[in-house]
Design a protein around this motif. Structure first.
Motif, PDB file in Angstrom:
ATOM      1  N   ALA A   1      -4.439  13.151   8.880  1.00 32.89           N
ATOM      2  CA  ALA A   1      -4.088  12.271  10.051  1.00 32.89           C
ATOM      3  C   ALA A   1      -4.495  10.901   9.953  1.00 32.89           C
ATOM      4  CB  ALA A   1      -4.950  12.797  11.253  1.00 32.89           C
ATOM      5  N   LEU A   2      -5.399  10.689   9.244  1.00 31.39           N
ATOM      6  CA  LEU A   2      -5.892   9.103   9.157  1.00 31.39           C
ATOM      7  C   LEU A   2      -4.797   8.448   8.207  1.00 31.39           C
ATOM      8  CD1 LEU A   2      -7.855   6.807   9.544  1.00 31.39           C
ATOM      9  CD2 LEU A   2      -8.969   7.517   7.588  1.00 31.39           C
ATOM     10  N   CYS A   3      -4.247   9.317   7.080  1.00 31.21           N
ATOM     11  CA  CYS A   3      -3.388   8.803   6.191  1.00 31.21           C
ATOM     12  C   CYS A   3      -1.943   8.559   7.226  1.00 31.21           C
ATOM     13  CB  CYS A   3      -2.971   9.594   5.039  1.00 31.21           C
ATOM     14  SG  CYS A   3      -4.192   9.762   3.794  1.00 31.21           S
ATOM     15  N   ALA A   4      -1.892   9.382   7.850  1.00 26.50           N
ATOM     16  CA  ALA A   4      -0.353   9.145   8.861  1.00 26.50           C
ATOM     17  C   ALA A   4      -0.731   8.053   9.543  1.00 26.50           C
ATOM     18  CB  ALA A   4      -0.127  10.229   9.529  1.00 26.50           C
ATOM     19  N   ALA A   5      -2.033   7.751  10.198  1.00 23.13           N
ATOM     20  CA  ALA A   5      -2.095   6.557  11.092  1.00 23.13           C
ATOM     21  C   ALA A   5      -2.077   5.314  10.157  1.00 23.13           C
ATOM     22  CB  ALA A   5      -3.509   6.835  11.818  1.00 23.13           C
ATOM     23  N   VAL A   6      -2.672   5.107   9.160  1.00 24.67           N
ATOM     24  CA  VAL A   6      -2.804   4.000   8.341  1.00 24.67           C
ATOM     25  C   VAL A   6      -1.297   3.608   7.829  1.00 24.67           C
ATOM     26  CG1 VAL A   6      -3.258   3.139   6.056  1.00 24.67           C
ATOM     27  CG2 VAL A   6      -4.866   4.194   7.274  1.00 24.67           C
ATOM     28  N   SER A   7      -0.363   4.739   7.592  1.00 21.99           N
ATOM     29  CA  SER A   7       1.058   4.401   7.111  1.00 21.99           C
ATOM     30  C   SER A   7       1.887   3.860   8.267  1.00 21.99           C
ATOM     31  CB  SER A   7       1.595   5.805   6.470  1.00 21.99           C
ATOM     32  OG  SER A   7       2.893   5.695   5.887  1.00 21.99           O
ATOM     33  N   ALA A   8       1.762   4.506   9.339  1.00 17.81           N
ATOM     34  CA  ALA A   8       2.325   4.123  10.578  1.00 17.81           C
ATOM     35  C   ALA A   8       2.216   2.692  11.124  1.00 17.81           C
ATOM     36  CB  ALA A   8       2.199   5.196  11.712  1.00 17.81           C
ATOM     37  N   THR A   9       0.813   2.339  10.972  1.00 21.80           N
ATOM     38  CA  THR A   9       0.565   1.091  11.034  1.00 21.80           C
ATOM     39  C   THR A   9       1.130  -0.033  10.165  1.00 21.80           C
ATOM     40  OG1 THR A   9      -1.697   1.569  12.178  1.00 21.80           O
ATOM     41  CG2 THR A   9      -1.557  -0.633  11.557  1.00 21.80           C
ATOM     42  N   GLY A  10       1.122   0.392   8.944  1.00 17.94           N
ATOM     43  CA  GLY A  10       1.607  -0.525   8.027  1.00 17.94           C
ATOM     44  C   GLY A  10       3.273  -0.754   8.217  1.00 17.94           C
ATOM     45  N   GLU A  11       3.816   0.278   8.604  1.00 20.47           N
ATOM     46  CA  GLU A  11       5.223   0.098   9.204  1.00 20.47           C
ATOM     47  C   GLU A  11       5.668  -0.707  10.258  1.00 20.47           C
ATOM     48  OE1 GLU A  11       8.114   1.279   7.320  1.00 20.47           O
ATOM     49  OE2 GLU A  11       6.792   1.844   5.471  1.00 20.47           O
ATOM     50  N   ARG A  12       4.576  -0.584  11.210  1.00 22.02           N
ATOM     51  CA  ARG A  12       4.650  -1.192  12.630  1.00 22.02           C
ATOM     52  C   ARG A  12       4.515  -2.877  12.102  1.00 22.02           C
ATOM     53  NH1 ARG A  12       0.630  -2.458  15.971  1.00 22.02           N
ATOM     54  NH2 ARG A  12      -0.541  -1.043  15.122  1.00 22.02           N
ATOM     55  N   VAL A  13       3.434  -3.149  11.618  1.00 25.34           N
ATOM     56  CA  VAL A  13       3.013  -4.415  11.152  1.00 25.34           C
ATOM     57  C   VAL A  13       3.706  -5.296  10.150  1.00 25.34           C
ATOM     58  CG1 VAL A  13       1.016  -4.085  12.531  1.00 25.34           C
ATOM     59  CG2 VAL A  13       0.795  -4.253  10.301  1.00 25.34           C
TER      60      VAL A  13
END
Length: 298
Positions: free
Chosen positions: A281-293
């Motif tokens: 879940a943390l990996c998914a959150a980090v990845s999503a933040t990276g794509e967003r910013v």
């Protein structure tokens, strides 16, 4: 073993291993990105894992990262030359995006800071340059005589980040209060990343309140980093990033040996434990933040 041959001493063996890349960790099931790496410095200072670079040592580092579940990299600039190099790499490689900047310890050394800043701003406009950094303040390595140039450079980078609507990646070493002061005086960009976050829980709480992103490096795995893990524990997953700062800050149990993006799983696992979050879940959150910013990469 042939007893007539000299054996390697413990000291010599330790010195040799200090220059060796660690073995690859268990790959991540959910891919993430390395939010702060220096591929150029890694190749120059440490080489590549296994020592067999083939025709392209940078490609070898990118491939090793992908095999560990680190499928995207953010190449960080520290001066005009490294910023230009990173921008060119990002333009031709789909797994790499770049940031550009003058490192806070670089700015006071320059004979023509204004010209260097003009060149950084020109690079900042490029489409696969996705951030300004690493910039900021460092009172550990820069003395009083260099502080004015350092702060001038930091303020200029804040302006570039706002002008081009790109994230600001901050190097903050023993300068927490001054970093926040300058951000308040200039007005922070929409996205602020605290690279290699080094503050305690109180400073983390203030950065979280401001909406900043906290990027944790291998230091979060160090035995004495109790306050850093406390900071990670209170940071919401959507404000967490992970980085290597390769070739530096290698996570335990390989502290002191060369670092590279393929070792991110060691830091991610420590972060998930500190944060009390499921690893995937943390990996998914980090990845999503990276794509967003920063993204998209591809």
């Amino acid at each position: 073993m042939n007893s007539s041959q000299p054996t390697e001493s413990r000291k010599a063996r330790a010195a040799r291993r200090a220059g060796e890349f660690p073995p690859a960790p268990e790959p991540l099931a959910v891919p993430v990105f390395d939010s702060h790496t220096h591929l150029d410095i890694t190749v120059h200072e440490a080489g590549v894992p296994g020592g067999a670079a083939g025709d392209d040592p940078v490609e070898a580092l990118i491939d090793a990262a992908a095999k560990s579940g680190v499928d995207r990299l953010l190449q960080i600039g520290v001066d005009v030359a490294s910023s230009q190099w990173g921008a060119e790499l990002a333009a031709r490689h789909p797994a790499v995006l770049a940031t550009v900047a003058l490192h806070p310890n670089e700015a006071p050394r320059l004979s023509d800071l204004d010209e260097a800043l003009r060149r950084i701003e020109a690079l900042a406009a490029l489409p696969r340059v996705r951030g300004l950094g690493e910039t900021g303040l460092d009172t550990f390595r820069t003395g009083e005589d260099g502080r004015a140039a350092q702060e001038l450079s930091f303020r200029a980078h804040i302006g570039f980040a706002k002008r081009y609507a790109k994230p600001l990646i901050i190097h903050d070493r023993e300068a927490h209060a001054d970093v926040l002061r300058v951000l308040d005086e200039e007005g922070a960009p929409d996205v602020v990343v605290l690279h290699c976050f080094s503050g305690d829980a109180e400073f983390a709480a203030e950065c979280v309140r401001r909406g900043y992103l906290l990027s944790f490096a291998g230091t979060v795995t160090f035995a004495g980093a109790v306050q850093l893990r406390a900071a990670a524990a209170l940071t919401p997953p959507e404000q967490v990033l992970v980085e290597t700062d390769a070739p530096y800050l290698t996570p335990v149990p390989y502290r002191g040996r060369p670092n590279a993006s393929y070792l991110i799983p060691l830091t991610m696992r420590a972060l998930a434990e500190a944060n009390g979050t499921d690893l995937d879940a943390l990996c998914a959150a980090v990845s999503a933040t990276g794509e967003r910013v920063f993204g998209p990469w591809r």
